[in-house]
Motif scaffolding. Structure first.
Motif: not given
Length: 167
Positions: A21-24, A73-75, A87-90
């Protein structure tokens, strides 16, 4: 026999796929380092809420050693008259080259890149990203706000399945 040899070679070259999992992230990015943006989704619901999912690739610059070149990143943004959620995710900060991304189905995205992994050398990484929890959390947060303004961060995690193949 040839099929068995090809199958064995494929097993040796492929690492075991694993889920995580990737947290914000609240990391700030200098906009001058943005190299590329890939729009994966853009939808508008009946209430007029505009939701967008983007992959943002930032450039670390050229280096004389074996340093990664890109971060990915996913934005996610959800814009409406009565509020904006985001939300932004590296995804990684280890990409060397060959970054690409696409939508597989609603809420499911695929990102690929090449990175260096110590003893394994250069590997092609593919991540299948499930962002459906982000969409669901967006809807829940909007309902909780009722008719009041609703601005802020979405606190949902991404579910990621990663596969890496030696080059």
């Amino acid at each position: 026999m040839k099929q068995i040899i090809l199958f064995a070679a494929a097993l040796i070259m492929t690492f075991v796929a694993h889920a995580k999992t990737i947290s914000p992230s609240e990391e700030k990015t200098d906009i001058s380092s943005i190299d590329q943006t890939i729009r994966l989704a853009e939808t508008r619901d009946r209430e007029g809420t505009l939701r967008k999912v983007n992959i943002v690739i930032t450039d670390h610059g050229l280096s004389t050693d074996v340093s990664p070149r890109y971060s990915i990143y996913l934005g996610y943004s959800s814009s409406a008259e009565m509020g904006n959620l985001y939300a932004s995710y590296k995804i990684t900060d280890q990409a060397y080259s060959d970054v690409s991304a696409k939508k597989l189905s609603p809420g499911i995205y695929e990102v690929k890149w090449t990175e260096y992994r110590g003893e394994d050398g250069m590997v092609s990484v593919t991540q299948k990203i499930d962002a459906n929890a982000v969409y669901a959390t967006d809807r829940v947060q909007r309902k909780q706000c009722g008719n009041d303004f609703c601005d802020g961060r979405i606190k949902a995690d991404l579910t990621v399945t990663e596969t890496a193949v030696k080059q």
